[in-house]
Scaffold this motif. Structure first.
Motif, PDB file in Angstrom:
ATOM      1  N   UNK A  89       0.786  -1.230   0.000  1.00  4.44           N
ATOM      2  CA  UNK A  89       0.000   0.000   0.000  1.00  4.44           C
ATOM      3  C   UNK A  89       0.825   1.290   0.000  1.00  4.44           C
ATOM      4  N   UNK A  90       1.778   1.436   0.885  1.00  2.00           N
ATOM      5  CA  UNK A  90       2.529   2.689   1.004  1.00  2.00           C
ATOM      6  C   UNK A  90       4.014   2.483   0.726  1.00  2.00           C
ATOM      7  N   UNK A  91       4.598   3.456   0.061  1.00  2.00           N
ATOM      8  CA  UNK A  91       6.032   3.412  -0.218  1.00  2.00           C
ATOM      9  C   UNK A  91       6.812   3.357   1.098  1.00  2.00           C
ATOM     10  N   UNK A  92       6.410   4.157   2.061  1.00  4.67           N
ATOM     11  CA  UNK A  92       7.136   4.254   3.327  1.00  4.67           C
ATOM     12  C   UNK A  92       7.137   2.957   4.133  1.00  4.67           C
ATOM     13  N   UNK A  93       6.124   2.115   3.928  1.00  4.72           N
ATOM     14  CA  UNK A  93       6.053   0.873   4.695  1.00  4.72           C
ATOM     15  C   UNK A  93       6.441  -0.358   3.870  1.00  4.72           C
ATOM     16  N   UNK A  94       6.725  -0.178   2.593  1.00  5.42           N
ATOM     17  CA  UNK A  94       7.151  -1.296   1.754  1.00  5.42           C
ATOM     18  C   UNK A  94       8.549  -1.741   2.180  1.00  5.42           C
ATOM     19  N   UNK A  95       8.811  -3.041   2.125  1.00  2.00           N
ATOM     20  CA  UNK A  95      10.154  -3.521   2.488  1.00  2.00           C
ATOM     21  C   UNK A  95      11.223  -2.921   1.577  1.00  2.00           C
ATOM     22  N   UNK A  96      12.378  -2.657   2.145  1.00  7.38           N
ATOM     23  CA  UNK A  96      13.459  -2.031   1.377  1.00  7.38           C
ATOM     24  C   UNK A  96      13.852  -2.870   0.172  1.00  7.38           C
ATOM     25  N   UNK A  97      13.874  -4.206   0.322  1.00  7.01           N
ATOM     26  CA  UNK A  97      14.270  -5.040  -0.821  1.00  7.01           C
ATOM     27  C   UNK A  97      13.260  -4.922  -1.963  1.00  7.01           C
ATOM     28  N   UNK A  98      11.986  -4.735  -1.636  1.00 10.66           N
ATOM     29  CA  UNK A  98      10.971  -4.563  -2.675  1.00 10.66           C
ATOM     30  C   UNK A  98      11.183  -3.232  -3.410  1.00 10.66           C
ATOM     31  N   UNK A  99      11.403  -2.162  -2.659  1.00  9.47           N
ATOM     32  CA  UNK A  99      11.652  -0.856  -3.283  1.00  9.47           C
ATOM     33  C   UNK A  99      12.922  -0.887  -4.125  1.00  9.47           C
ATOM     34  N   UNK A 100      13.961  -1.547  -3.622  1.00  7.34           N
ATOM     35  CA  UNK A 100      15.215  -1.647  -4.374  1.00  7.34           C
ATOM     36  C   UNK A 100      14.988  -2.365  -5.702  1.00  7.34           C
ATOM     37  N   UNK A 101      14.190  -3.416  -5.689  1.00 11.07           N
ATOM     38  CA  UNK A 101      13.882  -4.164  -6.908  1.00 11.07           C
ATOM     39  C   UNK A 101      13.100  -3.307  -7.898  1.00 11.07           C
ATOM     40  N   UNK A 102      12.130  -2.553  -7.397  1.00  7.30           N
ATOM     41  CA  UNK A 102      11.332  -1.659  -8.243  1.00  7.30           C
ATOM     42  C   UNK A 102      12.231  -0.593  -8.882  1.00  7.30           C
ATOM     43  N   UNK A 103      13.100   0.013  -8.093  1.00 11.92           N
ATOM     44  CA  UNK A 103      14.000   1.053  -8.593  1.00 11.92           C
ATOM     45  C   UNK A 103      14.995   0.482  -9.600  1.00 11.92           C
ATOM     46  N   UNK A 104      15.560  -0.662  -9.282  1.00 10.54           N
ATOM     47  CA  UNK A 104      16.517  -1.300 -10.181  1.00 10.54           C
ATOM     48  C   UNK A 104      15.855  -1.645 -11.512  1.00 10.54           C
ATOM     49  N   UNK A 105      14.607  -2.047 -11.466  1.00 12.59           N
ATOM     50  CA  UNK A 105      13.851  -2.353 -12.676  1.00 12.59           C
ATOM     51  C   UNK A 105      13.684  -1.145 -13.583  1.00 12.59           C
ATOM     52  N   UNK A 106      13.839   0.043 -13.026  1.00 13.24           N
ATOM     53  CA  UNK A 106      13.749   1.289 -13.803  1.00 13.24           C
ATOM     54  C   UNK A 106      15.142   1.827 -14.148  1.00 13.24           C
ATOM     55  N   UNK A 107      16.160   0.973 -14.001  1.00 12.82           N
ATOM     56  CA  UNK A 107      17.556   1.362 -14.270  1.00 12.82           C
ATOM     57  C   UNK A 107      18.058   2.468 -13.355  1.00 12.82           C
ATOM     58  N   UNK A 108      17.604   2.435 -12.117  1.00 11.87           N
ATOM     59  CA  UNK A 108      18.109   3.344 -11.100  1.00 11.87           C
ATOM     60  C   UNK A 108      18.997   2.499 -10.192  1.00 11.87           C
ATOM     61  N   UNK A 109      20.246   2.907 -10.054  1.00  8.25           N
ATOM     62  CA  UNK A 109      21.220   2.128  -9.291  1.00  8.25           C
ATOM     63  C   UNK A 109      20.917   2.178  -7.797  1.00  8.25           C
ATOM     64  N   UNK A 110      20.925   1.008  -7.166  1.00  3.08           N
ATOM     65  CA  UNK A 110      20.625   0.890  -5.740  1.00  3.08           C
ATOM     66  C   UNK A 110      21.772   0.177  -5.037  1.00  3.08           C
ATOM     67  N   UNK A 111      21.853   0.348  -3.728  1.00  5.64           N
ATOM     68  CA  UNK A 111      22.852  -0.368  -2.937  1.00  5.64           C
ATOM     69  C   UNK A 111      22.499  -1.853  -2.932  1.00  5.64           C
ATOM     70  N   UNK A 112      23.460  -2.679  -3.264  1.00  2.00           N
ATOM     71  CA  UNK A 112      23.198  -4.113  -3.435  1.00  2.00           C
ATOM     72  C   UNK A 112      22.735  -4.795  -2.152  1.00  2.00           C
ATOM     73  N   UNK A 113      23.105  -4.276  -0.995  1.00  2.43           N
ATOM     74  CA  UNK A 113      22.679  -4.934   0.247  1.00  2.43           C
ATOM     75  C   UNK A 113      21.159  -4.933   0.409  1.00  2.43           C
ATOM     76  N   UNK A 114      20.487  -3.971  -0.202  1.00  7.74           N
ATOM     77  CA  UNK A 114      19.017  -3.949  -0.122  1.00  7.74           C
ATOM     78  C   UNK A 114      18.388  -5.027  -0.992  1.00  7.74           C
ATOM     79  N   UNK A 115      19.079  -5.435  -2.034  1.00  8.35           N
ATOM     80  CA  UNK A 115      18.589  -6.511  -2.887  1.00  8.35           C
ATOM     81  C   UNK A 115      18.795  -7.870  -2.215  1.00  8.35           C
ATOM     82  N   UNK A 116      19.864  -7.983  -1.438  1.00 12.93           N
ATOM     83  CA  UNK A 116      20.207  -9.239  -0.771  1.00 12.93           C
ATOM     84  C   UNK A 116      19.305  -9.538   0.407  1.00 12.93           C
ATOM     85  N   UNK A 117      18.653  -8.540   0.959  1.00 14.66           N
ATOM     86  CA  UNK A 117      17.815  -8.733   2.140  1.00 14.66           C
ATOM     87  C   UNK A 117      16.511  -9.437   1.837  1.00 14.66           C
ATOM     88  N   UNK A 118      16.132  -9.465   0.555  1.00  8.40           N
ATOM     89  CA  UNK A 118      14.872 -10.066   0.167  1.00  8.40           C
ATOM     90  C   UNK A 118      14.908 -11.541   0.344  1.00  8.40           C
TER      91      UNK A 118
END
Length: 118
Positions: A89-118
């Motif tokens: 529902x809300x960006x602020x409450x979404x898990x960091x790994x989910x947001x990192x995946x969404x951002x990466x999918x848009x070719x926005x570089x993210x810190x890899x540790x947020x992808x590993x937490x999923x």
């Protein structure tokens, strides 16, 4: 707000969204808050400022977020719309790994540790 130094701009609803996303980003991205609503005059001003930028829209998956998203689709059709899973529902409450995946999918570089937490 010095948008000139940024190639990419992310528009979110609130300050808590901005804080959450800012920690995940690895590359410089200007993050703009609408504070849940935006006047037509302010939106026109943004359109002028962001004319040659890569603009991304990341709003909540709720009724208010969808209304705002429709307004931006109408007034800023060149912007890329990013979506979080409706179950969060809300960006602020979404898990960091989910947001990192969404951002990466848009070719926005993210810190890899947020992808590993999923």
């Amino acid at each position: 707000m010095n948008i000139d130094i940024f190639e990419k701009v992310l528009i979110v609803e609130g300050k808590s969204d901005k804080t959450k996303v800012k920690n995940i980003l690895k590359e410089p991205v200007e993050i703009i808050c609408t504070n849940g609503t935006i006047s037509l005059a302010k939106l026109d001003e943004l359109i002028e400022l962001l004319f040659e930028k890569d603009v991304y829209i990341l709003f909540d998956s709720d009724a208010a977020g969808e209304r705002l998203r429709k307004q931006f689709k109408r007034e800023m059709p060149q912007a890329a719309h990013l979506y979080i899973d409706r179950m969060y529902r809300e960006v602020a409450t979404a898990p960091e790994h989910h947001l990192a995946t969404v951002l990466l999918g848009a070719n926005i570089d993210v810190h890899s540790e947020y992808l590993e937490r999923g």
